[in-house]
Design an enzyme around this catalytic site. Structure first.
Site, short mmCIF file in Angstrom:
data_model
loop_
_atom_site.label_atom_id
_atom_site.label_comp_id
_atom_site.label_asym_id
_atom_site.label_seq_id
_atom_site.Cartn_x
_atom_site.Cartn_y
_atom_site.Cartn_z
N VAL A 105 0.81 -1.22 0.00
CA VAL A 105 0.00 0.00 0.00
C VAL A 105 0.84 1.27 0.00
O VAL A 105 0.29 2.36 -0.17
CB VAL A 105 -0.96 0.04 1.21
CG1 VAL A 105 -1.99 -1.07 1.11
CG2 VAL A 105 -0.21 -0.02 2.52
N TYR A 106 2.15 1.16 0.21
CA TYR A 106 2.98 2.36 0.19
C TYR A 106 3.08 2.89 -1.24
O TYR A 106 3.66 2.25 -2.11
CB TYR A 106 4.38 2.06 0.72
CG TYR A 106 4.46 1.69 2.18
CD1 TYR A 106 3.35 1.75 3.02
CD2 TYR A 106 5.66 1.26 2.74
CE1 TYR A 106 3.44 1.41 4.36
CE2 TYR A 106 5.76 0.92 4.08
CZ TYR A 106 4.64 0.99 4.90
OH TYR A 106 4.74 0.64 6.22
N SER A 107 2.48 4.05 -1.46
CA SER A 107 2.46 4.68 -2.79
C SER A 107 1.93 3.74 -3.87
O SER A 107 2.44 3.69 -4.99
CB SER A 107 3.86 5.19 -3.16
OG SER A 107 4.24 6.27 -2.33
#
Length: 344
Positions: free
Chosen positions: A61-63
């Protein structure tokens, strides 16, 4: 760099690890964290590896996956020098199969992470949130299969409640599945809730803490002080609502203590806050993030020295808050303390 066992597993991790949430820079939250692309990320990976930081943590989900892609590119040609940790479980879309840790989603998530990271295996794969809709036996069976085929090597969780983690550990023991070696948790001088239940559980069950946001969601950088406005370029203007809440007076009391010890030691406020964490029970590694190389170099200076017992005691006193029921009797009543000496 000091290296420690990840819980009671055989995996050795550095005391400081690199949190790659600043890589990629997509979306309102992660663009505020940082926007490092492949070139800048490679320089920060260079600095980390030179300092002995070998574990790099990211998540799907990071970026929107860009963090994994940038990290994979930055590690290209030297994968064997690094440990990669990533996570899955949180929603990545609106579809019915875009969230959770069902067998099908776990397998798809791991396959997608391997592609983005451009690697054949993940050293530490963590479940990013508890999924109440999927039986724990299904989760553990899928993880066991992924371990057996060599796509992941160690498993962990993140942001679990005590009963959720203990339920999974008990099921792993009952069914002969790999036990979680790590619990990625929020823990800082202004956020010590981890100590009330999860730390004693980690001590009892041999689960190592991988600490995220050790500077209290950017509040212990040395730039926030009593009686001063929030700096204009602080990411808290855009991200405070996403992070752990902290009462202003509690924050200022901790910062006052950090400032005093900074004057005594000549160390920066973030270095002192990180060094305090490295002394805490169950902590296997502390994730340091950085928006630029200068910030990374400063955070790397948290190791190689120690606070005095008196300085630790002053930080303990400044940061302590009353524990909720049923934990406060263990700290305030002699009978409870005698029966539970491991409770911090």
């Amino acid at each position: 760099m000091e290296y420690r066992q990840l819980g009671t597993s055989g995996l050795k991790v550095p005391a400081l690890s690199f949190g790659a949430g600043t890589f990629g820079g997509r979306g309102p939250l992660f663009s505020a964290w940082g926007t490092a692309g492949p070139d800048e990320a490679r320089r920060m990976v260079d600095l980390s590896l030179d300092a002995g930081v070998t574990l790099f943590d990211t998540a799907d989900v990071y970026s929107d996956g860009a963090s994994e892609e940038v990290l994979g590119a930055a590690l290209k040609g030297r994968r064997d020098q690094a440990l990669i940790s990533t996570k899955a479980a949180l929603p990545t879309g609106e579809g019915p199969h875009d969230a959770g840790v069902s067998r099908s989603r776990l397998i798809r998530s791991v396959e997608a992470a391997l592609r983005r990271l451009d690697t054949e295996y993940i050293d530490l794969f963590q479940l990013h949130a508890y999924d109440a809709s999927t039986p724990v036996e299904e989760v553990l069976s899928a993880l066991d299969d992924l371990v057996r085929v060599g796509k992941i090597r160690y498993t962990g969780v993140s942001n679990y409640a005590g009963w959720q983690l203990m339920k999974a550990l008990a099921a792993a023991g009952e069914h002969g599945r790999p036990r979680f070696a790590a619990h990625q948790v929020y823990y800082s001088l202004v956020g010590r809730d981890y100590e009330w239940e999860l730390m004693p559980l980690g001590l009892d069950q041999g689960v190592g803490a991988v600490v995220w946001s050790p500077l209290g969601w950017g509040r212990l950088t040395g730039r926030i002080r009593r009686g001063q406005p929030l700096p204009k370029d602080s990411r808290l203007h855009r991200t405070a609502q996403f992070g752990p809440p902290i009462e202003d007076e509690h924050l200022y009391r901790v910062v006052d203590a950090l400032d005093e010890i900074a004057a005594e030691t000549g160390k920066a406020v973030p270095q002192i806050a990180l060094n305090w964490l490295l002394r805490r029970p169950t902590v296997s590694t502390v994730l340091i993030g950085a928006r630029d190389e200068e910030q990374l170099k400063q955070n790397l200076g948290a190791v190689g020295w120690e606070l005095t017992p008196d300085q630790v005691a002053r930080l303990d006193a400044a940061s302590e808050v009353e524990a909720p029921y049923p934990y406060y009797p263990y700290r305030t009543q002699e009978g409870f303390r005698r029966l539970n000496p491991a409770v911090v």
